[in-house]
Write a protein that holds these residues in place. Structure first.
Motif, PDB file in Angstrom:
ATOM      1  N   ALA A 107       0.859  -1.184   0.000  1.00  0.00           N
ATOM      2  CA  ALA A 107       0.000   0.000   0.000  1.00  0.00           C
ATOM      3  C   ALA A 107       0.892   1.229   0.000  1.00  0.00           C
ATOM      4  CB  ALA A 107      -0.942   0.023   1.204  1.00  0.00           C
ATOM      5  N   VAL A 108       0.314   2.369  -0.385  1.00  0.00           N
ATOM      6  CA  VAL A 108       1.062   3.620  -0.476  1.00  0.00           C
ATOM      7  C   VAL A 108       0.276   4.730   0.189  1.00  0.00           C
ATOM      8  CG1 VAL A 108       2.083   5.330  -2.031  1.00  0.00           C
ATOM      9  CG2 VAL A 108       2.130   2.901  -2.654  1.00  0.00           C
ATOM     10  N   GLY A 109       0.953   5.527   1.004  1.00  0.00           N
ATOM     11  CA  GLY A 109       0.389   6.749   1.573  1.00  0.00           C
ATOM     12  C   GLY A 109       1.054   7.957   0.947  1.00  0.00           C
ATOM     13  N   PHE A 110       0.265   8.922   0.478  1.00  0.00           N
ATOM     14  CA  PHE A 110       0.811  10.059  -0.272  1.00  0.00           C
ATOM     15  C   PHE A 110       0.010  11.316   0.036  1.00  0.00           C
ATOM     16  CE2 PHE A 110       0.554  12.866  -3.978  1.00  0.00           C
ATOM     17  CZ  PHE A 110       1.889  13.015  -4.350  1.00  0.00           C
ATOM     18  N   THR A 111       0.710  12.431   0.203  1.00  0.00           N
ATOM     19  CA  THR A 111       0.087  13.747   0.293  1.00  0.00           C
ATOM     20  C   THR A 111       0.857  14.667  -0.642  1.00  0.00           C
ATOM     21  OG1 THR A 111      -0.573  13.428   2.594  1.00  0.00           O
ATOM     22  CG2 THR A 111      -0.492  15.684   1.785  1.00  0.00           C
ATOM     23  N   GLY A 112       0.177  15.229  -1.631  1.00  0.00           N
ATOM     24  CA  GLY A 112       0.880  16.079  -2.576  1.00  0.00           C
ATOM     25  C   GLY A 112      -0.026  16.557  -3.688  1.00  0.00           C
ATOM     26  N   SER A 113       0.582  16.866  -4.819  1.00  0.00           N
ATOM     27  CA  SER A 113      -0.147  17.469  -5.928  1.00  0.00           C
ATOM     28  C   SER A 113      -1.011  16.449  -6.652  1.00  0.00           C
ATOM     29  CB  SER A 113       0.840  18.083  -6.926  1.00  0.00           C
ATOM     30  OG  SER A 113       1.571  17.064  -7.604  1.00  0.00           O
ATOM     31  N   LEU A 114      -2.037  16.952  -7.328  1.00  0.00           N
ATOM     32  CA  LEU A 114      -2.907  16.094  -8.125  1.00  0.00           C
ATOM     33  C   LEU A 114      -2.112  15.426  -9.240  1.00  0.00           C
ATOM     34  CD1 LEU A 114      -5.653  14.998  -8.999  1.00  0.00           C
ATOM     35  CD2 LEU A 114      -6.063  17.162 -10.190  1.00  0.00           C
ATOM     36  N   LYS A 115      -1.242  16.173  -9.912  1.00  0.00           N
ATOM     37  CA  LYS A 115      -0.478  15.622 -11.022  1.00  0.00           C
ATOM     38  C   LYS A 115       0.444  14.497 -10.565  1.00  0.00           C
ATOM     39  CE  LYS A 115       2.821  16.903 -14.651  1.00  0.00           C
ATOM     40  NZ  LYS A 115       3.623  18.014 -15.247  1.00  0.00           N
ATOM     41  N   GLY A 116       1.239  14.761  -9.522  1.00  0.00           N
ATOM     42  CA  GLY A 116       2.165  13.745  -9.032  1.00  0.00           C
ATOM     43  C   GLY A 116       1.450  12.549  -8.444  1.00  0.00           C
ATOM     44  N   GLY A 117       0.395  12.809  -7.669  1.00  0.00           N
ATOM     45  CA  GLY A 117      -0.348  11.717  -7.053  1.00  0.00           C
ATOM     46  C   GLY A 117      -1.059  10.851  -8.074  1.00  0.00           C
ATOM     47  N   LYS A 118      -1.637  11.491  -9.100  1.00  0.00           N
ATOM     48  CA  LYS A 118      -2.328  10.722 -10.136  1.00  0.00           C
ATOM     49  C   LYS A 118      -1.354   9.805 -10.871  1.00  0.00           C
ATOM     50  CE  LYS A 118      -5.970   9.836 -12.796  1.00  0.00           C
ATOM     51  NZ  LYS A 118      -5.376   9.011 -13.850  1.00  0.00           N
ATOM     52  N   ALA A 119      -0.138  10.288 -11.125  1.00  0.00           N
ATOM     53  CA  ALA A 119       0.860   9.466 -11.803  1.00  0.00           C
ATOM     54  C   ALA A 119       1.210   8.235 -10.972  1.00  0.00           C
ATOM     55  CB  ALA A 119       2.106  10.301 -12.091  1.00  0.00           C
ATOM     56  N   LEU A 120       1.397   8.416  -9.675  1.00  0.00           N
ATOM     57  CA  LEU A 120       1.713   7.288  -8.796  1.00  0.00           C
ATOM     58  C   LEU A 120       0.509   6.354  -8.648  1.00  0.00           C
ATOM     59  CD1 LEU A 120       3.736   9.152  -6.021  1.00  0.00           C
ATOM     60  CD2 LEU A 120       4.647   7.683  -7.821  1.00  0.00           C
ATOM     61  N   PHE A 121      -0.679   6.940  -8.545  1.00  0.00           N
ATOM     62  CA  PHE A 121      -1.915   6.157  -8.462  1.00  0.00           C
ATOM     63  C   PHE A 121      -2.041   5.229  -9.667  1.00  0.00           C
ATOM     64  CE2 PHE A 121      -6.808   6.510  -8.816  1.00  0.00           C
ATOM     65  CZ  PHE A 121      -6.988   5.339  -8.092  1.00  0.00           C
ATOM     66  N   ASP A 122      -1.763   5.766 -10.863  1.00  0.00           N
ATOM     67  CA  ASP A 122      -1.852   4.963 -12.077  1.00  0.00           C
ATOM     68  C   ASP A 122      -0.819   3.833 -12.071  1.00  0.00           C
ATOM     69  OD1 ASP A 122      -3.909   6.565 -12.940  1.00  0.00           O
ATOM     70  OD2 ASP A 122      -2.666   7.763 -14.297  1.00  0.00           O
ATOM     71  N   LEU A 123       0.370   4.102 -11.545  1.00  0.00           N
ATOM     72  CA  LEU A 123       1.393   3.059 -11.447  1.00  0.00           C
ATOM     73  C   LEU A 123       0.940   1.939 -10.510  1.00  0.00           C
ATOM     74  CD1 LEU A 123       4.718   5.116 -11.262  1.00  0.00           C
ATOM     75  CD2 LEU A 123       3.922   3.700 -13.163  1.00  0.00           C
ATOM     76  N   CYS A 124       0.313   2.313  -9.403  1.00  0.00           N
ATOM     77  CA  CYS A 124      -0.176   1.304  -8.460  1.00  0.00           C
ATOM     78  C   CYS A 124      -1.260   0.437  -9.100  1.00  0.00           C
ATOM     79  CB  CYS A 124      -0.737   1.980  -7.209  1.00  0.00           C
ATOM     80  SG  CYS A 124       0.511   2.715  -6.124  1.00  0.00           S
ATOM     81  N   ALA A 125      -2.131   1.068  -9.874  1.00  0.00           N
ATOM     82  CA  ALA A 125      -3.223   0.331 -10.503  1.00  0.00           C
ATOM     83  C   ALA A 125      -2.737  -0.561 -11.634  1.00  0.00           C
ATOM     84  CB  ALA A 125      -4.268   1.316 -11.028  1.00  0.00           C
ATOM     85  N   ALA A 126      -1.615  -0.186 -12.272  1.00  0.00           N
ATOM     86  CA  ALA A 126      -1.112  -0.924 -13.426  1.00  0.00           C
ATOM     87  C   ALA A 126      -0.200  -2.087 -13.042  1.00  0.00           C
ATOM     88  CB  ALA A 126      -0.368   0.031 -14.361  1.00  0.00           C
TER      89      ALA A 126
END
Length: 506
Positions: A233-252
């Motif tokens: 699992a990943v915990g993240f607080t930050g920008s929409l752009k950076g977080g969305k990129a990491l979110f997509d990596l987790c889903a892929a």
């Protein structure tokens, strides 16, 4: 400042250097060199966390509570050095860092007490019924830790949302080892807090892989961490752009994992007619103070105020402009954040149908208040006006009538918070808005401002996307521990084999 950073990663209990480095960019003082995490070093840190899980994940609640308490003690033992390096790196005032340190140690101690109580385990027992048709087996359920967790430090909270912040505290409380990716805005602060955690590891005899800190200014380091197959699992607080990129990596990933990201929010306020008439100027002053707190660099910054057009709303706008006009420019967390803020302010100012009320002059690493006014129709027709501008920027939306105010509420994306400013005679008006706001945000307020988040059992710090990527969770409060647990049912398992926490229950 007496502490001098050494610039190394903490991996499996050892301080490790790397060939490639990056330089810090402090608001004041001397820059320092820090090792850049490679894929190989991240692999080493995650494998150390997996090795630690086989002991730490099965440790007692009492042992983990003692570990959390000791981390808090070790952070307090370094209080002056943490404040000194934190203020130098971020430009935040000493008082802010001292308060944030108290919140950080308070979170650690809160989770220590929370796990000792045991209610978070949600233990359930269905006793076997052999005579039932078909027979019911003995069923016991308990929440169990999920494994190694990755945590990303936040730019705007170098302590409370970073190395030993809420994500780390809740994961360790759950029984999950943690690998932290330090934020490059304050790597020295991350390092000294990691030293405190290492001291607690050694004092408590915990497996050294339970916590690692990897530093880096590159996107590759973050990507390597969230895609490592042992991270659960990943915990993240930050920008929409950076977080969305990491979110997509987790889903892929071959094994998709949950990404608990807090990404952005404008935290809208709805100023209802009676409150506007009775307290409009006072609310304007309070809003201005909240907007500019910490140079607007809070995830709960109240960026939008929606009210009904008319003379009283004009008076509100004038009072807010006067209050903001008295606030000068101040140093922001990084030059990049300051540039993005000025760019966001220029984009709002250039939008058709938007009037500039306040535009403070700022340059380099500074941010100054900005205030704009527009109509409900313009706001509804321009979705970009509802996007977060990270800094002390406010937009007043003058709705034509109650129906248009509700339409503004309905058009909003997910938020961390929504606020109603109201008097008793506004109750019926508020009743029409509350169901809409409830669907938009994780926390609803009346007659207050969202800046300042209480760390407690009932707090919810999340919301529908894009405020966060998982609306069923929170990153603040004791409920945060549930992100790093999963329910396990034991059917007819002999009591001697069961986790101690679920033995001998009725």
């Amino acid at each position: 400042m007496t502490y001098t950073p050494h610039g190394k990663h903490l991996i499996g209990g050892e301080w490790t250097a790397a060939d490639i480095t990056f330089s810090s960019a402090p608001a004041s003082g001397t820059p320092h060199e820090f090792s850049e995490a490679s894929e190989e070093l991240i692999d080493e840190a995650v494998k150390a966390a997996e090795a630690a899980f086989w002991s730490y994940g099965y440790s007692s609640r009492k042992e983990r509570a003692a570990f959390l308490e000791r981390i808090a003690d070790e952070i307090e033992a370094r209080a002056d050095d943490i404040t000194a390096i934190g203020t130098a790196e971020t430009g935040l005032p000493a008082g802010r860092l001292q308060g944030e340190r108290g919140r950080t140690t308070g979170q650690l101690r809160m989770f220590a007490q929370h796990i000792l109580k045991g209610a978070y385990l949600d233990r359930r027992h269905d006793v076997a019924i052999p005579d039932k048709t078909p027979p019911r087996p003995d069923l016991r359920m308990i929440e169990r830790p999920i494994g190694p967790v990755a945590v990303f430090g936040a730019s705007n909270f170098p302590l409370a949302f970073s190395t030993a912040g809420g994500d780390t505290a809740s994961a360790l409380a759950a029984g999950c080892p943690v690998v932290v990716k330090g934020h490059p805005a304050h790597p020295g602060t991350a390092e000294i807090v990691a030293e405190a955690i290492l001291a607690a590891i050694e004092a408590c005899g915990v497996h050294p892989g339970v916590f690692s800190l990897v530093q880096g200014a590159s996107y590759e380091a973050g990507g390597a961490l969230v895609t490592h197959p042992l991270i659960k699992a990943v915990g993240f607080t930050g920008s929409l752009k950076g977080g969305k990129a990491l979110f997509d990596l987790c889903a892929a990933r071959d094994e998709p994992i949950p990404f608990f990201g807090e990404l952005g929010s404008v935290n809208p306020n709805f100023l209802l007619p009676e409150a506007l008439g009775h307290r409009g100027k006072d609310i304007a002053k309070g809003w201005a103070a909240s907007l500019t707190m910490g140079v607007g660099q809070f995830c709960t910054n109240p960026g939008i105020m929606v009210t009904l057009a008319g003379p009283e709303a004009d008076g509100f706008a004038k009072a807010a402009a006067e209050a903001l006009g008295e606030v000068g420019p101040a140093v922001m967390l990084t030059e990049g954040i300051a540039r993005a803020y000025r760019g966001g302010a220029e984009a709002v100012a250039g939008a058709k149908g938007v009037e500039t009320l306040v535009k403070g002059k700022c340059e380099a690493r500074e941010g100054a208040p900005a205030l704009y006014r527009t109509t409900g129709k313009v706001f509804l027709d321009n979705p970009d006006l509802a996007h977060e501008v990270f800094g002390p920027l406010g937009i007043i939306v003058m709705a034509a009538d109650a129906q248009e105010m509700r339409a503004v509420a309905e058009r909003l994306e997910g938020q961390l918070t929504c606020t109603l400013h109201m008097e008793r005679d506004d109750t019926e008006f508020a009743r029409t808005l509350l169901p809409v706001l409830e669907r938009k945000a994780g926390r609803l307020l009346a007659n207050g401002f969202a800046t300042g988040v209480e760390v407690s059992d009932a707090m919810v710090h999340s919301g529908p996307y894009p405020a966060s990527t998982n609306f069923g969770a929170t990153s603040v409060g004791t409920l945060a521990i549930r992100r790093f647990l999963r329910p396990v049912c034991y059917q007819n398992i002999p009591e001697a084999l069961l986790p101690e926490d679920i033995q001998h229950i009725a």
